[in-house]
Design a protein around this motif. Structure first.
Motif, PDB file in Angstrom:
ATOM      1  N   HIS A  24       0.836  -1.204   0.000  1.00 30.59           N
ATOM      2  CA  HIS A  24       0.000   0.000   0.000  1.00 30.59           C
ATOM      3  C   HIS A  24       0.876   1.261   0.000  1.00 30.59           C
ATOM      4  O   HIS A  24       0.619   2.226  -0.727  1.00 30.59           O
ATOM      5  CB  HIS A  24      -0.926  -0.026   1.219  1.00 30.59           C
ATOM      6  N   TYR A  25       1.928   1.248   0.807  1.00 27.99           N
ATOM      7  CA  TYR A  25       2.847   2.377   0.902  1.00 27.99           C
ATOM      8  C   TYR A  25       3.560   2.609  -0.440  1.00 27.99           C
ATOM      9  O   TYR A  25       3.726   3.753  -0.887  1.00 27.99           O
ATOM     10  CB  TYR A  25       3.868   2.119   2.008  1.00 27.99           C
ATOM     11  N   LEU A  26       3.989   1.516  -1.119  1.00 29.73           N
ATOM     12  CA  LEU A  26       4.725   1.632  -2.376  1.00 29.73           C
ATOM     13  C   LEU A  26       3.868   2.173  -3.517  1.00 29.73           C
ATOM     14  O   LEU A  26       4.398   2.725  -4.478  1.00 29.73           O
ATOM     15  CB  LEU A  26       5.327   0.281  -2.772  1.00 29.73           C
ATOM     16  N   GLU A  27       2.542   2.034  -3.409  1.00 31.66           N
ATOM     17  CA  GLU A  27       1.662   2.579  -4.444  1.00 31.66           C
ATOM     18  C   GLU A  27       1.808   4.095  -4.547  1.00 31.66           C
ATOM     19  O   GLU A  27       1.814   4.660  -5.636  1.00 31.66           O
ATOM     20  CB  GLU A  27       0.200   2.222  -4.160  1.00 31.66           C
ATOM     21  N   SER A  28       1.928   4.755  -3.409  1.00 28.18           N
ATOM     22  CA  SER A  28       2.043   6.216  -3.427  1.00 28.18           C
ATOM     23  C   SER A  28       3.489   6.703  -3.264  1.00 28.18           C
ATOM     24  O   SER A  28       3.764   7.887  -3.426  1.00 28.18           O
ATOM     25  CB  SER A  28       1.165   6.829  -2.337  1.00 28.18           C
ATOM     26  N   ASN A  29       4.406   5.795  -2.941  1.00 27.90           N
ATOM     27  CA  ASN A  29       5.821   6.146  -2.778  1.00 27.90           C
ATOM     28  C   ASN A  29       6.689   5.138  -3.524  1.00 27.90           C
ATOM     29  O   ASN A  29       7.405   4.348  -2.898  1.00 27.90           O
ATOM     30  CB  ASN A  29       6.199   6.150  -1.290  1.00 27.90           C
TER      31      ASN A  29
END
Length: 176
Positions: A24-29
């Motif tokens: 989830h974090y890697l989707e926006s970062n």
């Protein structure tokens, strides 16, 4: 998102929760490597810049840039020639361009994606904190020819550690 809420009140962290939070974090970062490329009027020497010119020609074939030969000059008493090209970025290059000045553009050369099969190593560092180390696999973009060549660029993956914190309302979330 439902997985985040379903496990929200549980303070112990599992591999499944950690992987879901990191994904989830890697989707926006997103994680990627970059390089600078020149555009506009660019001068090439026939011998010393042959590799760079070939890289631009590959980008032209892929539709990312256009090349227009402006000048060709044979150097006096030399076997080397110089070429001046007008290089323009096309709309197809937009997803790869991160920053642009009037003569240079910073482009993505490699993108990293979460390797679910690589697993995750979790270290609980406190009641509400944990560290998750995951494997990210490296995927070439069409701009990979411009990446730095070197010993640090020989692996097809990287290991990255993310800090997670437990939030009473949201459950576990990546803080960095």
């Amino acid at each position: 998102m439902a997985a985040l809420l379903a496990c929200g009140s549980e303070k112990s962290i599992s591999e499944r929760i950690a992987l879901a939070e990191v994904a989830h974090y890697l989707e926006s970062n997103p994680v990627y490597e970059t390089a600078d490329i020149e555009y506009g009027e660019v001068k090439f020497a026939q011998k010393s810049d042959a590799e760079a010119l070939a890289s631009y020609e590959t980008l032209e074939k892929g539709g990312y840039v256009t090349l227009e030969l402006l000048k060709e000059r044979k150097r006096f008493l030399s076997k080397d020639s110089t070429f001046v090209y007008l290089i323009k970025l096309t709309d197809k290059s937009i997803p790869f361009v991160l920053e642009k000045t009037d003569k240079k553009a910073t482009v993505k050369t490699f993108e990293y994606t979460l390797d679910d099969a690589g697993g995750v190593h979790i270290e609980q560092t406190g009641k509400n904190r944990a560290k998750a180390t995951v494997t990210l696999t490296k995927k070439e973009t069409d701009f990979a020819d411009f990446a730095k060549k070197g010993a640090d660029n020989n692996a097809s993956f990287t290991k990255k550690t993310y800090s997670l914190r437990f939030n009473g309302e949201l459950g576990w979330e990546v803080t960095k």
